[in-house]
Write an enzyme that holds these catalytic residues in place. Structure first.
Site, short mmCIF file in Angstrom:
data_model
loop_
_atom_site.label_atom_id
_atom_site.label_comp_id
_atom_site.label_asym_id
_atom_site.label_seq_id
_atom_site.Cartn_x
_atom_site.Cartn_y
_atom_site.Cartn_z
N GLY A 33 -72.06 95.85 -3.72
CA GLY A 33 -73.31 96.54 -4.06
C GLY A 33 -74.05 96.88 -2.77
NE ARG A 79 -70.46 96.36 -7.79
CZ ARG A 79 -71.05 95.35 -7.16
NH1 ARG A 79 -70.36 94.40 -6.59
NH2 ARG A 79 -72.37 95.30 -7.12
N GLY A 86 -70.47 91.10 0.38
CA GLY A 86 -70.80 89.78 -0.15
C GLY A 86 -69.57 88.92 -0.39
CB THR A 133 -74.85 89.85 -1.13
OG1 THR A 133 -75.31 89.86 -2.50
CG2 THR A 133 -74.86 88.43 -0.64
CG ASP A 156 -76.51 89.20 -5.73
OD1 ASP A 156 -77.43 90.00 -6.00
OD2 ASP A 156 -75.35 89.33 -6.16
N GLY A 170 -79.36 89.85 -9.17
CA GLY A 170 -79.15 88.61 -8.41
C GLY A 170 -77.90 87.88 -8.86
CB ALA A 188 -94.16 85.58 -10.69
O1 F6P Z 1 -74.17 91.91 -6.17
C1 F6P Z 1 -75.22 92.77 -5.95
C2 F6P Z 1 -75.76 93.34 -7.23
O2 F6P Z 1 -76.90 94.11 -6.92
C3 F6P Z 1 -76.07 92.30 -8.31
O3 F6P Z 1 -77.29 91.68 -8.10
C4 F6P Z 1 -75.99 93.14 -9.56
O4 F6P Z 1 -75.66 92.38 -10.69
C5 F6P Z 1 -74.89 94.10 -9.25
O5 F6P Z 1 -74.82 94.19 -7.84
C6 F6P Z 1 -75.04 95.47 -9.83
O6 F6P Z 1 -73.89 96.16 -9.51
P1 F6P Z 1 -73.63 97.71 -9.62
O7 F6P Z 1 -74.25 98.37 -8.43
O8 F6P Z 1 -72.15 97.82 -9.60
O9 F6P Z 1 -74.27 98.18 -10.88
#
Ligand code: F6P
Length: 404
Positions: free
Chosen positions: A14, A80, A112, A135, A137, A178, A194
């Site tokens: 991502g 990916r 990541g 990442t 995350d 995340g 929050a």
């Molecule tokens: O791993 C990074 C991330 O942004 C995650 O937090 C999320 O679940 C995922 O990628 C979303 O992926 P995509 O860009 O393939 O929709």
């Protein structure tokens, strides 16, 4: 050790903030050592298809000057694709042929855990590569570029939502990316004060959330001279209910790394709260007391979920990520040249390049539960009954203190 004439730069997984700083600094470091730096486009898909390409973009001094570190996303493009999953028995030979075609002797790869697992795999197949951690995350063992940018954006979104939440006296729930770690929800939520933060590390007890919400929401409106108030919840997409079941839509599908796409946590939280509010006589009395109650039309406060999705990793990068990205990209090139492969840059401190085996760096890291207890003392709800915070005390060694 063979001298490297050219390096290839790959970004994968991502996208997020800080990646362009990795690309830029890796190229600049290569140029400074009289090496060529090439973009291998679209992550591992591009690496697999190098043999089919006629040319690659060379990041020479003039081209690299156009790579803007402050922009999120990646000039190198992403996919990916996991090499080991490609149904081609000759895939590693094909990759090596592609690299040879462009005389590329080593790869800087930013990504990541999944991307890192490919770094390990490629290295084991004799393809020299170094991992620049990335990442949003923040779930690697080391800091990863993109996390600070995402956290800042989440905080900003939560702060912004308070204006509309307060105007409508609504409970606002923001569901954030995340994956299975709660770092971005946790840090982003704290950054915006929050009220409640729901993370995968804590199976959520909705009765606890409800009681916390009721107490704070009602208090705020009662104490407001204009009878206005809101309550904000940050829900990590990977959160679970009390039995540990992920609160995600089953129809969301699977990504090409093979992971279930997560979606629906915010909706679930809203339903859980609205159902309770509708049947709670205390809430009804409060609505009447505040002059909000209208039979049939407005008998209980409303909750809304907002899902910023990819917005949390888009737009611009934080300066922290740009700094870290520059150090990670430049350090990765130096490690490659030094013949140190299959490793992840962990930091550059006092000029020293620190690294660890990528196999170890990609082990999933979670939010430390001890930290939650401290914030519970400060009034934040994490969807569980607050735990007593009993810290240990440790005298710090100056060498361990990290500023960046
Ligand atoms: O791993 C990074 C991330 O942004 C995650 O937090 C999320 O679940 C995922 O990628 C979303 O992926 P995509 O860009 O393939 O929709």
């Amino acid at each position: 050790m063979e001298t490297i004439k050219n390096i290839g730069i790959i970004t994968s997984g991502g996208d997020c903030g800080g990646l362009n700083a990795v690309v830029r600094s890796a190229a600049q470091m290569a140029i400074s050592m009289n090496m060529g730096a090439y973009i291998i486009p679209n992550g591992y898909a591009g690496l697999y298809n190098l043999t089919e390409m006629n040319s690659l973009v060379k990041l020479d001094e003039s081209r690299v000057d156009r790579v803007q570190s402050g922009l999120a996303g990646s000039e190198a493009g992403h996919s990916r694709v996991k090499i080991s999953k490609i149904p081609d028995p000759k895939k590693y030979e094909r990759i090596m042929k592609g690299l040879k075609k462009f005389d590329i002797g080593g790869l800087v790869i930013s990504g990541g855990d999944d991307t890192g697992s490919v770094v390990v795999d490629l290295n084991e197949h004799g393809i020299p590569c170094v991992h620049a951690p990335k990442t949003m995350d923040l779930d690697l063992q080391v800091y990863s570029v993109g996390a600070d940018s995402a956290i800042n954006r989440i905080s900003r979104f939560v702060e912004d939502l308070k204006t509309t939440g307060q105007t409508h006296n609504r409970i606002m729930i923001i569901e954030v990316f995340g994956r299975y770690a709660g770092h971005t929800a946790f840090r982003g939520g704290l950054g915006a004060d929050a009220d409640c933060i729901l993370i995968p590390e804590v199976p959520v007890d909705f009765d606890v959330v409800y009681e916390h919400m009721k107490k704070h929401y009602i208090k705020r409106i009662r104490e407001s001279d204009v009878r206005a108030g809101t309550y904000t919840i940050v829900a990590a997409e990977g959160m679970t209910d009390a039995s540990g079941v992920h609160l995600t839509d089953d129809g969301a599908g699977i990504d090409s790394f093979g992971h279930k796409k997560l979606a629906g946590a915010g909706k679930y939280v809203r339903n859980a709260l609205e159902t309770r509010m509708k049947t709670d006589p205390e809430v009804r009395d409060f609505m009447k007391e505040m002059g909000m109650y209208v039979p049939n039309l407005y008998e209980a406060p409303e909750a809304r979920e907002v899902v910023p999705g990819h917005l949390v990793r888009s737009g611009s990068s934080s300066s922290f990520d740009v700094n870290f990205g520059k150090e990670a990209g430049a350090a990765a090139v130096l490690l490659l040249v030094e013949g140190i492969h299959g490793v992840t840059v962990s930091s550059v401190q006092r000029g020293e390049i620190n690294y660890m085996p990528t196999k170890e760096a990609i082990v999933e890291r979670h939010v430390e539960l001890e930290m939650l207890a401290m914030y519970e003392r400060l009034g934040v709800c994490f969807g569980r009954k607050p735990v007593t915070y009993s810290p240990k005390f440790r005298k710090e060694n100056r060498r361990n203190i990290r500023y960046l």
